[in-house]
Design an enzyme around this catalytic site. Structure first.
Site, short mmCIF file in Angstrom:
data_model
loop_
_atom_site.label_atom_id
_atom_site.label_comp_id
_atom_site.label_asym_id
_atom_site.label_seq_id
_atom_site.Cartn_x
_atom_site.Cartn_y
_atom_site.Cartn_z
N TRP A 121 -19.22 -13.15 -21.21
CA TRP A 121 -19.11 -11.82 -20.86
C TRP A 121 -19.45 -10.93 -22.21
CZ3 TRP A 121 -13.43 -9.48 -19.31
CH2 TRP A 121 -13.59 -8.26 -18.95
N HIS B 224 -18.14 -22.26 -29.62
CA HIS B 224 -16.83 -23.02 -29.36
C HIS B 224 -16.28 -23.62 -30.37
CE1 HIS B 224 -17.04 -21.43 -25.36
NE2 HIS B 224 -17.78 -22.26 -24.71
N SER C 84 -9.05 -21.94 -15.55
CA SER C 84 -10.11 -21.76 -15.57
C SER C 84 -10.89 -22.79 -16.12
CB SER C 84 -10.47 -20.62 -16.33
OG SER C 84 -11.90 -20.09 -16.43
N PHE D 264 -17.00 -7.57 -15.26
CA PHE D 264 -16.82 -8.96 -14.70
C PHE D 264 -17.63 -9.04 -13.33
CE2 PHE D 264 -15.36 -12.87 -12.63
CZ PHE D 264 -15.66 -13.78 -13.91
N ARG E 176 -16.00 -17.32 -12.35
CA ARG E 176 -15.29 -17.66 -10.96
C ARG E 176 -14.46 -16.43 -10.81
NH1 ARG E 176 -10.61 -20.13 -9.70
NH2 ARG E 176 -9.85 -19.81 -11.93
#
Length: 309
Positions: free
Chosen positions: A77, A124, A154, A245, A265
Site C-alpha cells: 500500500w 521487512h 493477516s 485499499f 486480502r
C-alpha cells in the site's frame, strides 16, 4: 540457500521476476521454503545468503525513500502511494519495480543502481540488518505499523495463500509460531521494540495502518510532507483516490498477477476478533505490556482501542 541466489535475470521487470519465482514453488517442501541467516528465518525462494552479503555494501542515496515494515503491515500500500506521489512530482510513470531490497538475486540488487532518483525502496528487515549506508546518508525512513492482532491474522492467511511460505493446518499452530517468533522476519514485538530503541525523529517517521484507514487523505499529506514533497490539496486527493485499499485490490491482478488476492486480502481493522480465543488475546496483551507499553510507538498503536475485546 534458496532460489533467489541462483536465479538468472531476464528481460522482465524485477517485480514480475519475483512473482514468477513465488508462483513456481508449488512443489517445494515446507522445510525448504525457509532458511536462517543470523538467527532469523527468511523465505528461501525470495532471499539468499548471497543477497544478504551483497546488502552489506549496498550504497544508499541521500534522496532514497525507504519504507520499513513488519510483514502484513501495509507494505505494498505504502509503495503504491509513494509511486503515485513521485510520478506526480517528477512527471514520470509510476515504476513497477519497487521491490524489497532483500528480495531476489544479487543481480537484481545490482540493478537498483540504475534506478532514477528518488528511488522507492522497501524492506521487512529489522533495524540491525538495515544496510549501514542508509544511516550514514541520513536517508528518510518511513516505518509503518499495524496492530499486532490483525497483523497475526493477516500473516496467517498470507502463509496459507502464498506458495513461497509454509502453510498451516490451524490458526492455533500459527499463533504459537507467531508469538514465539519462529516465523519469517521473527517476532512482531521484537521488530517494533528494536525500531523504538533506535527511532530518530529527524530521519524517521512512523504511521499506522489504522491511521491510514481512518483518514486516508490526511495520511497521504503526512507522508508527502515527511519526504519533503509539495503536493496541492488536489494532488493529495488524487493520490488518495488512486491508492485506497479497495482501489489497490481491484488493480492487484495487474500489479501482482495471480497472487493479487494474497497481497490484498481484506485490509480491515478488527478481523482478529474472528480468530483469537480469549486466552490467545491475553497472551498478546501480556507481550504488548512487556515490550511496548509506555513507548512512543506503543502509544501510536492505540492498543486499547484496536486490540481489546
Amino acid at each position: 540457500m534458496g532460489g533467489a541466489g541462483t536465479y538468472k535475470p531476464t528481460g522482465k521487470n524485477d517485480r514480475a521476476v519475483l512473482l514468477e519465482m513465488i508462483h513456481s514453488t508449488t512443489n517445494t517442501s515446507a522445510e525448504d521454503l525457509l532458511f536462517s541467516y543470523k538467527g532469523m528465518l527468511y523465505p528461501s525462494i525470495l532471499c539468499s545468503l548471497e543477497t544478504f552479503q551483497a546488502l552489506e555494501t549496498f550504497e544508499a542515496r541521500e534522496d532514497d525513500l525507504l519504507v520499513a515494515t513488519y510483514p502484513k503491515n501495509g507494505t505494498n500500500w505504502l509503495i503504491q502511494i509513494l509511486c503515485e506521489i513521485v510520478s506526480l512530482v517528477h512527471h514520470r510513470e509510476p515504476l513497477p519495480d519497487a521491490t524489497m531490497i532483500e528480495f531476489g538475486s544479487p543481480e537484481i540488487l545490482a540493478r537498483f543502481k540504475d534506478r532514477p532518483s528518488p528511488r522507492i525502496l522497501s524492506t521487512h528487515l529489522d533495524f540491525k540488518n538495515i544496510p549501514k549506508s542508509f544511516f550514514e546518508k541520513k536517508v528518510k525512513i518511513l516505518l509503518v505499523l499495524r496492530n499486532p492482532k490483525d497483523t497475526a491474522v493477516s500473516f496467517y492467511q498470507f502463509h496459507n495463500s502464498l506458495p513461497a511460505l509454509p502453510s498451516y493446518n490451524s490458526w492455533a499452530t500459527f499463533f504459537k509460531d507467531f508469538t514465539n517468533g519462529t516465523v519469517v522476519y521473527g517476532q512482531y514485538f521484537d521488530f517494533v521494540a528494536t525500531w523504538e530503541k533506535h527511532f530518530d525523529e529527524k530521519t524517521m517517521m512512523a504511521i499506522t495502518f489504522e491511521e491510514m484507514k481512518l483518514d486516508f487523505p490526511s495520511a497521504v499529506k503526512k507522508i508527502s510532507e515527511f519526504f519533503q514533497f509539495s503536493l496541492t490539496e488536489e494532488q493529495i486527493h488524487l493520490v488518495a483516490n488512486r491508492t485506497t485499499f479497495n482501489s489497490m485490490k481491484e488493480k492487484s491482478e495487474n500489479t501482482h498477477g495471480k497472487l493479487g488476492d494474497s497481497f490484498f486480502r481484506k485490509g480491515e481493522i478488527g478481523d482478529w476478533k474472528n480468530y483469537f480465543t480469549e486466552d490467545q488475546s491475553k497472551v498478546v496483551d501480556t507481550m504488548f505490556e512487556k515490550y511496548l507499553a509506555g513507548t512512543k510507538l506503543g502509544k501510536m498503536l492505540n492498543y486499547d482501542k484496536y486490540c481489546k475485546f
